[in-house]
Every structure is written in structure tokens, then in C-alpha cells.
Scaffold this motif. Structure first.
Motif, PDB file in Angstrom:
ATOM      1  N   LEU A 284       0.804  -1.221   0.000  1.00 24.19           N
ATOM      2  CA  LEU A 284       0.000   0.000   0.000  1.00 24.19           C
ATOM      3  C   LEU A 284       0.845   1.284   0.000  1.00 24.19           C
ATOM      4  N   PRO A 285       1.969   1.344   0.732  1.00 23.42           N
ATOM      5  CA  PRO A 285       2.752   2.584   0.671  1.00 23.42           C
ATOM      6  C   PRO A 285       3.224   2.939  -0.735  1.00 23.42           C
ATOM      7  N   ASP A 286       3.577   1.949  -1.543  1.00 19.75           N
ATOM      8  CA  ASP A 286       3.966   2.228  -2.923  1.00 19.75           C
ATOM      9  C   ASP A 286       2.815   2.862  -3.701  1.00 19.75           C
ATOM     10  N   ILE A 287       1.596   2.399  -3.436  1.00 18.09           N
ATOM     11  CA  ILE A 287       0.442   2.941  -4.162  1.00 18.09           C
ATOM     12  C   ILE A 287       0.159   4.375  -3.735  1.00 18.09           C
ATOM     13  N   ALA A 288       0.361   4.666  -2.460  1.00 20.98           N
ATOM     14  CA  ALA A 288       0.213   6.049  -2.008  1.00 20.98           C
ATOM     15  C   ALA A 288       1.236   6.948  -2.694  1.00 20.98           C
TER      16      ALA A 288
ATOM     17  N   LEU B  43      -8.964   0.917  -5.369  1.00 18.24           N
ATOM     18  CA  LEU B  43      -8.271  -0.096  -4.584  1.00 18.24           C
ATOM     19  C   LEU B  43      -9.158  -1.323  -4.441  1.00 18.24           C
ATOM     20  N   ASP B  44      -8.692  -2.447  -4.952  1.00 21.48           N
ATOM     21  CA  ASP B  44      -9.457  -3.692  -4.857  1.00 21.48           C
ATOM     22  C   ASP B  44      -9.306  -4.303  -3.467  1.00 21.48           C
ATOM     23  N   HIS B  45     -10.397  -4.823  -2.943  1.00 20.36           N
ATOM     24  CA  HIS B  45     -10.378  -5.713  -1.776  1.00 20.36           C
ATOM     25  C   HIS B  45      -9.765  -5.078  -0.527  1.00 20.36           C
ATOM     26  N   LEU B  46      -9.934  -3.750  -0.392  1.00 18.79           N
ATOM     27  CA  LEU B  46      -9.432  -3.021   0.776  1.00 18.79           C
ATOM     28  C   LEU B  46      -7.919  -3.177   0.954  1.00 18.79           C
ATOM     29  N   GLY B  47      -7.229  -3.539  -0.108  1.00 16.99           N
ATOM     30  CA  GLY B  47      -5.792  -3.747   0.013  1.00 16.99           C
ATOM     31  C   GLY B  47      -5.419  -5.086   0.609  1.00 16.99           C
ATOM     32  N   LYS B  48      -6.360  -6.025   0.632  1.00 16.04           N
ATOM     33  CA  LYS B  48      -6.119  -7.406   1.038  1.00 16.04           C
ATOM     34  C   LYS B  48      -5.489  -7.536   2.432  1.00 16.04           C
ATOM     35  N   PRO B  49      -6.151  -6.997   3.446  1.00 15.37           N
ATOM     36  CA  PRO B  49      -5.621  -7.161   4.803  1.00 15.37           C
ATOM     37  C   PRO B  49      -5.823  -8.585   5.309  1.00 15.37           C
TER      38      PRO B  49
ATOM     39  N   VAL C   8      -8.541   8.518  -5.240  1.00 16.83           N
ATOM     40  CA  VAL C   8      -8.471   7.096  -4.917  1.00 16.83           C
ATOM     41  C   VAL C   8      -9.780   6.651  -4.287  1.00 16.83           C
ATOM     42  N   PHE C   9     -10.372   5.599  -4.849  1.00 19.85           N
ATOM     43  CA  PHE C   9     -11.588   4.973  -4.340  1.00 19.85           C
ATOM     44  C   PHE C   9     -11.217   3.614  -3.735  1.00 19.85           C
ATOM     45  N   CYS C  10     -12.152   3.025  -3.000  1.00 21.12           N
ATOM     46  CA  CYS C  10     -11.887   1.734  -2.362  1.00 21.12           C
ATOM     47  C   CYS C  10     -13.089   0.815  -2.537  1.00 21.12           C
ATOM     48  N   LYS C  11     -12.822  -0.390  -3.008  1.00 17.78           N
ATOM     49  CA  LYS C  11     -13.890  -1.376  -3.187  1.00 17.78           C
ATOM     50  C   LYS C  11     -14.110  -2.188  -1.922  1.00 17.78           C
ATOM     51  N   LEU C  12     -15.378  -2.322  -1.568  1.00 13.85           N
ATOM     52  CA  LEU C  12     -15.779  -3.240  -0.509  1.00 13.85           C
ATOM     53  C   LEU C  12     -15.964  -4.601  -1.171  1.00 13.85           C
ATOM     54  N   SER C  13     -14.856  -5.292  -1.314  1.00 16.60           N
ATOM     55  CA  SER C  13     -14.844  -6.546  -2.073  1.00 16.60           C
ATOM     56  C   SER C  13     -13.722  -7.422  -1.548  1.00 16.60           C
ATOM     57  N   GLY C  14     -13.808  -8.704  -1.851  1.00 21.69           N
ATOM     58  CA  GLY C  14     -12.683  -9.598  -1.668  1.00 21.69           C
ATOM     59  C   GLY C  14     -12.416 -10.110  -0.267  1.00 21.69           C
ATOM     60  N   LEU C  15     -13.036  -9.532   0.754  1.00 17.67           N
ATOM     61  CA  LEU C  15     -12.749  -9.998   2.109  1.00 17.67           C
ATOM     62  C   LEU C  15     -13.198 -11.441   2.347  1.00 17.67           C
ATOM     63  N   PRO C  16     -14.330 -11.890   1.771  1.00 16.81           N
ATOM     64  CA  PRO C  16     -14.664 -13.309   1.929  1.00 16.81           C
ATOM     65  C   PRO C  16     -13.565 -14.237   1.414  1.00 16.81           C
TER      66      PRO C  16
END
Length: 318
Positions: free
Chosen positions: A145-149, A162-168, A196-204
Motif C-alpha cells: 500500500l505505501p507504494d500505491i500512495a 483499490l481492490d479488496h481493501l488492500g487485502k488485509p 483514490v476509491f476503495c472497493k468493498l470486495s474480496g474480504l470473503p
């Protein structure tokens, strides 16, 4: 309720080449499979996000999805691209510009070497994406994430999603993990960039299909605090996020208990995000519809007989 699914995949290994498919993913997930498990909503549209074919098939994937678009409600395509390949990148983007449904590109960075996103070649390719008015879908690991910032700071006009909240790391429903201080810090830093937008996706999928709303709520709250609801958009990540332990009523559950397709996963993720948004008093229609239309500029799409010109098009009059 109207739903614009901002992160839908389809793939067919008999039509295109994918090197990452294995286990329960290694089968066709396309038009017929999607039709069997529709979302419960008055209106459903979607943005297709490239499914990581080999690069030689990036354009073939776009053409295939175009052939499904009208029947499946595809209103935008985020196409595959390699942004660090110089003239090859420019040529590829020029060709993508002849496809009216293309609204953005994704260079899947999560498996690439650290630092690639800030290399001069990549930044040049990303600037070309911005010049065309397209978005850049960002699929990275949390530690990238720091590189993307930094990339957002270098190209402030580039819209990123940003896909999947950055995959935490989220753990599972039985063994949940709280958001780390580092992830929250990096999300807040990235969110300082207004494009920059953020997708609510991918956490499942990050939970291996073993998730609960209570487990994932702290992560949703963190990105809402950082980005504001106006820069969040819902995405199903179907079918990647529809793989996990067999559901209770699955007549085809593997005897060995291995992961399999979860027919209700897409709807359950939608229901979970809607319930969270209702509890917090967030604008559900914005999360499910309006924000995605803004992020991908779907109301600005051009007629089929026009193209988006980049550097090569302006240079050679294409």
C-alpha cells in the motif's frame, strides 16, 4: 434496490489461457453459471474486472466479455494491461481505446516485485492511463500500500480503485483478526489522495470463505472512516469470493470437506454490506450504485464509433 457490482469476473479455460486456476477455481465460471445465482435486486449491472489471463489474451478477453455484455448487464470493462513495458504498453492501450466498454485497466501488482509501481516505466504507463481518462484498478498486498500512495502522489490526476481493501489479513469467522495498526495507517495515507476509491470486495476470499459480518465489520468501518462513504463501492469479487467450505444445503458438497463453490456467497456478501451500511446510517444507494458510476465514469462513456487517444494516437493521428 439497484446494484452495480463493481468487481465481477468471468472466465473460461477452454476459450482463454489462465495459469493460476487450480482446485475449485479450475472450471468455467461464465454466463450460464452467473445466471444460476442472480442477485436479489430490482436492477443489476456490473463492471467486469480482468481475470488474469496470460497477457497475450488480454484483448481476446475484452472481445469475449463484449459478446456477453448486453445479456449479462456488463456496463464497463477493466481490461488487463502490463504498464511497465514501454512502447508495448502504449500500443496495447491504444488498441484498448477502440473498445467503448473499456473504462479502466488493471495491472495485477500483488505478485510483482516490490517497488515496480514506482519504477519509471510503470509511472509512464500509468500516466498514459490517466491521459485517457481511465481508472487504474489496484490489486496489491497490504504491505504494498505505501507504494500505491506514492504512485497517487506522483500522478494525482490518476483515478485509482483499490481492490479488496488492500487485502488485509482478516482471519476467519472462528479465528478473527483485528485490523493491524500498519494496515490502518497505510489505508489512511492512501485515502488522503482524493482520486483514490476503495472497493468493498474480496474480504470473503481473504477469509477462505469462512467469514462472518461481525468479523469483517471493523475493516469496513476503517475504510469508511478513511475514505468517506462517497469513495466506497461494493463489489462481489465473484466467483473468487464464492469459494470456501460447502454450504449446509449443498447436495454436491465434496466428501473430503475440501473447498467448493458457494452458491449464495455473492448474495450473502451483498446482504452483509447492506446491513452494515444500514446500521451505520450510510447511503446504501451510493455504495451499491452511484459511487461506482463516478469511479468508472460510466455516465461519460463514448459512442462505439469513437476512440480514446493516447500518446501514440496523438503522435500518429490514429
Amino acid at each position: 434496490m439497484r446494484v452495480l457490482d463493481s468487481h465481477l469476473h468471468v472466465w473460461d479455460p477452454e476459450l482463454l489461457t489462465y495459469t493460476w486456476l487450480d482446485g475449485p477455481y479450475d472450471r468455467r465460471f461464465a454466463e450460464a453459471e452467473l445466471e444460476r445465482d442472480p442477485l436479489v435486486a430490482e436492477r443489476v449491472e456490473c463492471v467486469f474486472v480482468q481475470a488474469e489471463t496470460i497477457s497475450d489474451d488480454f484483448l481476446g478477453e475484452v472481445r469475449w466479455v463484449e459478446s456477453l455484455a448486453e445479456r449479462r448487464g456488463v456496463v464497463g470493462i477493466v481490461a488487463g494491461a502490463q504498464l511497465h513495458r514501454g512502447i508495448d504498453t502504449a500500443t496495447h492501450l491504444e488498441e484498448l481505446g477502440t473498445h467503448p466498454l473499456v473504462v479502466g485497466v488493471r495491472h495485477n501488482l500483488q505478485g510483482d516485485q516490490d517497488g515496480l509501481a514506482m519504477s519509471s516505466a510503470f509511472v509512464t504507463g500509468a500516466r498514459e492511463v490517466a491521459t485517457r481518462g481511465w481508472s487504474f484498478d489496484v490489486c496489491v498486498r497490504a504491505d504494498q500500500l505505501p507504494d500505491i500512495a506514492r504512485l497517487a502522489g506522483a500522478i494525482p490526476e490518476l483515478r485509482m480503485v483499490l481492490d479488496h481493501l488492500g487485502k488485509p489479513d482478516v482471519g476467519t469467522a472462528d479465528a478473527p483478526l483485528a485490523p493491524t495498526v500498519e494496515w490502518v495507517r497505510d489505508i489512511e495515507e492512501l485515502a488522503k489522495h482524493p482520486e483514490v476509491f476503495c472497493k468493498l470486495s474480496g474480504l470473503p476470499a481473504e477469509a477462505g470463505g469462512r467469514w462472518s459480518r461481525e468479523q469483517l465489520t471493523p475493516f469496513l468501518d476503517a475504510v469508511a472512516d478513511a475514505f468517506g462513504v462517497e469513495r466506497l463501492l461494493w463489489g462481489s469479487d465473484w466467483p473468487v469470493s464464492a469459494i470456501g467450505p460447502a454450504e449446509d444445503d449443498d447436495p454436491h458438497a465434496p466428501d473430503d470437506g475440501s473447498a467448493t463453490y458457494q452458491a449464495t456467497a455473492r448474495q450473502r456478501w451483498l446482504d452483509a454490506v447492506v446491513a452494515w451500511a444500514d446500521e451505520r446510517g450510510h447511503d446504501v444507494d451510493a455504495l451499491l450504485w452511484g459511487n461506482a458510476r463516478r469511479a468508472y465514469r460510466l455516465d461519460d462513456q463514448r459512442p462505439a464509433d469513437t476512440v480514446r487517444r493516447g500518446f501514440l494516437g496523438r503522435l500518429f493521428g490514429k
